[in-house]
Design a protein around this motif. Structure first.
Motif, PDB file in Angstrom:
ATOM      1  N   SER A 147      35.856  26.596  48.740  1.00 15.68           N
ATOM      2  CA  SER A 147      36.896  27.249  47.960  1.00 15.68           C
ATOM      3  C   SER A 147      37.550  28.332  48.812  1.00 15.68           C
ATOM      4  O   SER A 147      37.063  28.671  49.883  1.00 15.68           O
ATOM      5  N   PHE A 148      38.662  28.867  48.322  1.00 15.17           N
ATOM      6  CA  PHE A 148      39.417  29.844  49.086  1.00 15.17           C
ATOM      7  C   PHE A 148      40.116  30.823  48.159  1.00 15.17           C
ATOM      8  O   PHE A 148      40.047  30.700  46.944  1.00 15.17           O
ATOM      9  N   VAL A 149      40.779  31.783  48.756  1.00 14.29           N
ATOM     10  CA  VAL A 149      41.563  32.782  48.039  1.00 14.29           C
ATOM     11  C   VAL A 149      43.031  32.373  48.113  1.00 14.29           C
ATOM     12  O   VAL A 149      43.483  31.828  49.114  1.00 14.29           O
ATOM     13  N   ALA A 150      43.782  32.644  47.048  1.00 12.60           N
ATOM     14  CA  ALA A 150      45.218  32.359  47.036  1.00 12.60           C
ATOM     15  C   ALA A 150      45.963  33.533  46.399  1.00 12.60           C
ATOM     16  O   ALA A 150      45.437  34.212  45.523  1.00 12.60           O
ATOM     17  N   VAL A 151      47.192  33.746  46.859  1.00 14.74           N
ATOM     18  CA  VAL A 151      48.055  34.794  46.324  1.00 14.74           C
ATOM     19  C   VAL A 151      49.381  34.155  45.947  1.00 14.74           C
ATOM     20  O   VAL A 151      49.945  33.368  46.712  1.00 14.74           O
ATOM     21  N   ALA A 152      49.883  34.476  44.761  1.00 15.65           N
ATOM     22  CA  ALA A 152      51.206  34.019  44.318  1.00 15.65           C
ATOM     23  C   ALA A 152      51.999  35.246  43.874  1.00 15.65           C
ATOM     24  O   ALA A 152      51.430  36.191  43.328  1.00 15.65           O
ATOM     25  N   SER A 153      53.316  35.213  44.109  1.00 11.58           N
ATOM     26  CA  SER A 153      54.124  36.398  43.858  1.00 11.58           C
ATOM     27  C   SER A 153      55.550  36.033  43.472  1.00 11.58           C
ATOM     28  O   SER A 153      56.064  34.979  43.856  1.00 11.58           O
ATOM     29  N   ARG A 154      56.198  36.940  42.735  1.00 12.95           N
ATOM     30  CA  ARG A 154      57.627  36.800  42.450  1.00 12.95           C
ATOM     31  C   ARG A 154      58.459  37.070  43.697  1.00 12.95           C
ATOM     32  O   ARG A 154      59.597  36.640  43.792  1.00 12.95           O
ATOM     33  N   TRP A 155      57.878  37.830  44.633  1.00  7.57           N
ATOM     34  CA  TRP A 155      58.603  38.269  45.823  1.00  7.57           C
ATOM     35  C   TRP A 155      58.034  37.609  47.069  1.00  7.57           C
ATOM     36  O   TRP A 155      56.893  37.173  47.088  1.00  7.57           O
ATOM     37  N   LEU A 168      47.497  32.915  32.831  1.00 10.82           N
ATOM     38  CA  LEU A 168      48.028  33.892  33.778  1.00 10.82           C
ATOM     39  C   LEU A 168      49.479  34.242  33.471  1.00 10.82           C
ATOM     40  O   LEU A 168      49.855  35.411  33.411  1.00 10.82           O
ATOM     41  N   LEU A 169      50.294  33.232  33.255  1.00  8.12           N
ATOM     42  CA  LEU A 169      51.725  33.460  33.041  1.00  8.12           C
ATOM     43  C   LEU A 169      52.012  34.182  31.726  1.00  8.12           C
ATOM     44  O   LEU A 169      52.994  34.915  31.628  1.00  8.12           O
ATOM     45  N   GLU A 170      51.146  34.018  30.732  1.00  4.63           N
ATOM     46  CA  GLU A 170      51.317  34.745  29.463  1.00  4.63           C
ATOM     47  C   GLU A 170      51.184  36.254  29.652  1.00  4.63           C
ATOM     48  O   GLU A 170      51.699  37.032  28.854  1.00  4.63           O
ATOM     49  N   MET A 171      50.505  36.675  30.732  1.00  3.85           N
ATOM     50  CA  MET A 171      50.349  38.104  31.019  1.00  3.85           C
ATOM     51  C   MET A 171      51.510  38.655  31.854  1.00  3.85           C
ATOM     52  O   MET A 171      51.511  39.820  32.210  1.00  3.85           O
ATOM     53  N   ASP A 172      52.489  37.813  32.164  1.00  6.82           N
ATOM     54  CA  ASP A 172      53.711  38.204  32.876  1.00  6.82           C
ATOM     55  C   ASP A 172      53.432  38.967  34.180  1.00  6.82           C
ATOM     56  O   ASP A 172      53.938  40.069  34.395  1.00  6.82           O
ATOM     57  N   PRO A 173      52.666  38.350  35.095  1.00  9.27           N
ATOM     58  CA  PRO A 173      52.339  39.047  36.339  1.00  9.27           C
ATOM     59  C   PRO A 173      53.482  38.996  37.356  1.00  9.27           C
ATOM     60  O   PRO A 173      54.318  38.093  37.329  1.00  9.27           O
ATOM     61  N   ASP A 174      53.476  39.954  38.260  1.00  8.48           N
ATOM     62  CA  ASP A 174      54.364  39.930  39.410  1.00  8.48           C
ATOM     63  C   ASP A 174      53.642  39.350  40.617  1.00  8.48           C
ATOM     64  O   ASP A 174      54.250  38.708  41.468  1.00  8.48           O
ATOM     65  N   ILE A 175      52.333  39.606  40.680  1.00  5.83           N
ATOM     66  CA  ILE A 175      51.486  39.120  41.763  1.00  5.83           C
ATOM     67  C   ILE A 175      50.166  38.658  41.160  1.00  5.83           C
ATOM     68  O   ILE A 175      49.619  39.323  40.284  1.00  5.83           O
ATOM     69  N   VAL A 176      49.674  37.517  41.628  1.00  6.96           N
ATOM     70  CA  VAL A 176      48.381  36.989  41.187  1.00  6.96           C
ATOM     71  C   VAL A 176      47.528  36.754  42.426  1.00  6.96           C
ATOM     72  O   VAL A 176      48.001  36.177  43.405  1.00  6.96           O
ATOM     73  N   VAL A 177      46.273  37.216  42.378  1.00  2.00           N
ATOM     74  CA  VAL A 177      45.312  36.972  43.445  1.00  2.00           C
ATOM     75  C   VAL A 177      44.164  36.183  42.825  1.00  2.00           C
ATOM     76  O   VAL A 177      43.530  36.647  41.881  1.00  2.00           O
ATOM     77  N   LEU A 178      43.928  34.985  43.347  1.00  2.00           N
ATOM     78  CA  LEU A 178      42.902  34.092  42.793  1.00  2.00           C
ATOM     79  C   LEU A 178      41.787  33.891  43.801  1.00  2.00           C
ATOM     80  O   LEU A 178      42.047  33.673  44.989  1.00  2.00           O
ATOM     81  N   GLN A 179      40.554  33.943  43.322  1.00  3.23           N
ATOM     82  CA  GLN A 179      39.398  33.683  44.166  1.00  3.23           C
ATOM     83  C   GLN A 179      38.730  32.392  43.711  1.00  3.23           C
ATOM     84  O   GLN A 179      38.821  32.005  42.564  1.00  3.23           O
ATOM     85  N   GLU A 180      38.033  31.767  44.660  1.00  3.88           N
ATOM     86  CA  GLU A 180      37.294  30.524  44.437  1.00  3.88           C
ATOM     87  C   GLU A 180      38.198  29.401  43.930  1.00  3.88           C
ATOM     88  O   GLU A 180      37.873  28.677  42.997  1.00  3.88           O
ATOM     89  N   VAL A 181      39.321  29.242  44.580  1.00  4.84           N
ATOM     90  CA  VAL A 181      40.245  28.147  44.291  1.00  4.84           C
ATOM     91  C   VAL A 181      39.787  26.927  45.100  1.00  4.84           C
ATOM     92  O   VAL A 181      39.439  27.056  46.270  1.00  4.84           O
ATOM     93  N   VAL A 182      39.785  25.755  44.488  1.00  2.00           N
ATOM     94  CA  VAL A 182      39.451  24.533  45.215  1.00  2.00           C
ATOM     95  C   VAL A 182      40.740  23.761  45.497  1.00  2.00           C
ATOM     96  O   VAL A 182      41.700  23.812  44.724  1.00  2.00           O
ATOM     97  N   ALA A 183      40.735  23.049  46.628  1.00  2.00           N
ATOM     98  CA  ALA A 183      41.945  22.369  47.099  1.00  2.00           C
ATOM     99  C   ALA A 183      42.517  21.409  46.057  1.00  2.00           C
ATOM    100  O   ALA A 183      43.730  21.370  45.850  1.00  2.00           O
ATOM    101  N   ARG A 184      41.685  20.655  45.378  1.00  2.00           N
ATOM    102  CA  ARG A 184      42.217  19.651  44.438  1.00  2.00           C
ATOM    103  C   ARG A 184      42.876  20.288  43.214  1.00  2.00           C
ATOM    104  O   ARG A 184      43.647  19.646  42.529  1.00  2.00           O
ATOM    105  N   ALA A 185      42.590  21.550  42.935  1.00  2.00           N
ATOM    106  CA  ALA A 185      43.257  22.244  41.827  1.00  2.00           C
ATOM    107  C   ALA A 185      44.465  23.048  42.309  1.00  2.00           C
ATOM    108  O   ALA A 185      45.395  23.276  41.536  1.00  2.00           O
TER     109      ALA A 185
END
Length: 122
Positions: free
Chosen positions: A72-80, A21-38
């Protein structure tokens, strides 16, 4: 602005996922089917890569029927910064993450959703 969405399909190899993900230099990432232990490790890797704000459907869920709770759940990560936004009416609230991103150009609504398709013929 670069937004990346990815269904990580409950995988636990968060180091390789975060690196990809980080190699693609994102500003916002939306992830689906994330498990708590990861999520803990994945969140830390994204933080180290500059995505310093994050929320998950589990963080945002105010009430959820335990019998319908997803593994599992959805997660969002962002620079802002991320602000909670009006939630979606879904049976399992962790299946959606509704946030407002305080982007340089103004507020941007981001809604990430995952769902389990019905069983049987469609």
């Amino acid at each position: 602005m670069r937004i990346i969405t990815w269904n990580i399909n409950k995988r636990r190899d968060f180091e390789r996922q975060a690196q990809a993900l980080l190699e693609m230099d994102p500003d916002i990432v939306v992830l689906q089917e994330v498990v708590a232990r990861a999520w803990t490790g994945l969140r830390q890797q994204l933080l180290a890569g500059g995505l310093v704000h994050s929320q998950s459907g589990w963080d945002l869920a105010t009430a959820s029927d335990a019998s319908r709770r997803l593994v599992s759940f959805v997660a969002v990560a962002s620079r802002w910064p991320l602000l909670p936004a009006r939630g979606a009416r879904v049976p399992a609230q962790e299946a959606v993450a509704c946030v407002a991103v305080e982007a340089p150009a103004g507020l941007l609504d981001v809604i990430g959703v995952t769902f389990r398709p019905p069983r049987g013929p469609m």
